[in-house]
Motif scaffolding. Structure first.
Motif, PDB file in Angstrom:
ATOM      1  N   LYS A   1      -0.652   6.781  -6.296  1.00 23.97           N
ATOM      2  CA  LYS A   1      -0.509   7.291  -5.055  1.00 23.97           C
ATOM      3  C   LYS A   1      -0.963   8.680  -4.473  1.00 23.97           C
ATOM      4  CE  LYS A   1       0.459   4.130  -1.705  1.00 23.97           C
ATOM      5  NZ  LYS A   1       1.070   3.291  -0.913  1.00 23.97           N
ATOM      6  N   MET A   2       0.821   8.856  -5.090  1.00 25.34           N
ATOM      7  CA  MET A   2       1.150  10.528  -5.001  1.00 25.34           C
ATOM      8  C   MET A   2       0.239  11.381  -5.294  1.00 25.34           C
ATOM      9  SD  MET A   2       4.992  10.926  -4.849  1.00 25.34           S
ATOM     10  CE  MET A   2       4.837  10.277  -6.127  1.00 25.34           C
ATOM     11  N   SER A   3      -0.070  11.174  -6.528  1.00 25.40           N
ATOM     12  CA  SER A   3      -1.997  12.367  -6.992  1.00 25.40           C
ATOM     13  C   SER A   3      -2.923  12.526  -6.500  1.00 25.40           C
ATOM     14  CB  SER A   3      -1.946  11.214  -8.155  1.00 25.40           C
ATOM     15  OG  SER A   3      -0.798  11.482  -9.682  1.00 25.40           O
ATOM     16  N   ALA A   4      -2.627  11.206  -5.758  1.00 26.85           N
ATOM     17  CA  ALA A   4      -4.342  10.754  -5.136  1.00 26.85           C
ATOM     18  C   ALA A   4      -4.220  10.964  -3.581  1.00 26.85           C
ATOM     19  CB  ALA A   4      -5.049   9.300  -4.926  1.00 26.85           C
ATOM     20  N   GLY A   5      -3.229  12.191  -3.707  1.00 24.20           N
ATOM     21  CA  GLY A   5      -3.130  12.783  -1.839  1.00 24.20           C
ATOM     22  C   GLY A   5      -1.878  11.505  -1.338  1.00 24.20           C
ATOM     23  N   THR A   6      -1.677  10.494  -1.349  1.00 23.09           N
ATOM     24  CA  THR A   6      -1.498   9.264  -0.408  1.00 23.09           C
ATOM     25  C   THR A   6       0.256   9.119  -0.391  1.00 23.09           C
ATOM     26  OG1 THR A   6      -3.585   7.971  -0.546  1.00 23.09           O
ATOM     27  CG2 THR A   6      -1.456   6.697   0.389  1.00 23.09           C
ATOM     28  N   PRO A   7       0.836   9.666   1.526  1.00 23.90           N
ATOM     29  CA  PRO A   7       1.826   9.548   1.120  1.00 23.90           C
ATOM     30  C   PRO A   7       2.647   8.116   0.771  1.00 23.90           C
ATOM     31  CG  PRO A   7       1.060  10.416   2.701  1.00 23.90           C
ATOM     32  CD  PRO A   7       0.170  10.152   1.662  1.00 23.90           C
ATOM     33  N   LEU A   8       3.673   8.112  -0.272  1.00 27.99           N
ATOM     34  CA  LEU A   8       4.637   6.675   0.206  1.00 27.99           C
ATOM     35  C   LEU A   8       5.281   6.251   1.313  1.00 27.99           C
ATOM     36  CD1 LEU A   8       6.966   8.077  -3.243  1.00 27.99           C
ATOM     37  CD2 LEU A   8       4.698   6.675  -3.475  1.00 27.99           C
ATOM     38  N   GLU A   9       4.916   5.283   0.998  1.00 25.36           N
ATOM     39  CA  GLU A   9       5.572   4.860   2.008  1.00 25.36           C
ATOM     40  C   GLU A   9       7.187   4.004   1.954  1.00 25.36           C
ATOM     41  OE1 GLU A   9       3.601   1.117   2.977  1.00 25.36           O
ATOM     42  OE2 GLU A   9       1.455   2.285   3.020  1.00 25.36           O
ATOM     43  N   ASP A  10       7.751   3.676   2.599  1.00 31.20           N
ATOM     44  CA  ASP A  10       9.190   2.923   2.233  1.00 31.20           C
ATOM     45  C   ASP A  10       9.406   1.816   1.809  1.00 31.20           C
ATOM     46  OD1 ASP A  10      10.691   5.198   4.276  1.00 31.20           O
ATOM     47  OD2 ASP A  10      10.558   3.150   6.119  1.00 31.20           O
ATOM     48  N   ALA A  11       8.188   1.584   1.226  1.00 30.22           N
ATOM     49  CA  ALA A  11       8.648   0.510   0.593  1.00 30.22           C
ATOM     50  C   ALA A  11       8.236   0.528  -0.900  1.00 30.22           C
ATOM     51  CB  ALA A  11       7.850  -0.568   1.236  1.00 30.22           C
ATOM     52  N   ASP A  12       7.808   1.583  -1.196  1.00 34.27           N
ATOM     53  CA  ASP A  12       6.999   2.479  -2.891  1.00 34.27           C
ATOM     54  C   ASP A  12       8.821   3.127  -2.671  1.00 34.27           C
ATOM     55  OD1 ASP A  12       4.644   1.476  -2.421  1.00 34.27           O
ATOM     56  OD2 ASP A  12       4.142   3.293  -0.919  1.00 34.27           O
TER      57      ASP A  12
END
Length: 169
Positions: A46-57
């Protein structure tokens, strides 16, 4: 520090957690655990794709760091974790109540420059704004210190050791 503690080096991406953490562990004579190593592959993707993590992650990641810290409470240790929100730090403390936080702080432009100079890290500079937006500084009731990240890694580490020792007094 005179008594064993687990120190969690926290802060937004690019503040030097991975650089200062091992130096701090060496200065304190305790082991170091890289927080990024506790991330499951899905988080890294997710982070590599530029997507911030959500709390559940983040919960399983924080629980894994907390479990490591719990196992080190009697002996001491240093681990890195962004620990940007109070609730994240509370989650870490649930696993290891004696955790002390070292919050690496810095000017956004300095942090962005350092991030852009990094090689081979999965966190893109595009996520820096979300990191600063999420950051909640340590509360007065949280065991920890804030240290500015200007200067060399050794200078930052020396300031960190001095600040952590002041907590003991």
């Amino acid at each position: 520090m005179s008594t064993p503690h687990v120190v969690v080096v926290m802060g937004v991406a690019g503040t030097g957690k991975t650089t200062v953490g091992p130096l701090l562990a060496e200065a304190l004579g305790v082991p170091y655990a890289e927080g990024d190593d506790f991330h499951p592959p899905a988080n890294i993707a997710k982070m590599s794709a530029g997507t911030p993590l959500e709390d559940a992650d983040r919960w399983p990641w924080l629980d894994a760091i907390g479990a490591w810290a719990h196992g080190r409470e009697a002996l001491g240790g240093v681990a890195s974790s962004s620990a940007l929100k109070r609730v994240y730090r509370d989650r870490l403390r649930a696993g290891a109540p004696g955790i002390v936080f070292l919050h690496l702080t810095g000017d956004r432009s300095l942090v962005e420059r350092r991030m852009s100079e990094r090689k081979g890290h999965f966190m893109p500079t595009a996520l820096l704004d979300s990191q600063f937006a999420t950051l909640e500084n340590l509360g007065a009731d949280e065991a920890g210190v804030a240290v500015d990240v200007s200067g060399t890694p050794q200078e930052i580490t020396e300031r960190a050791v001095a600040a952590l020792r002041r907590l003991e007094n």
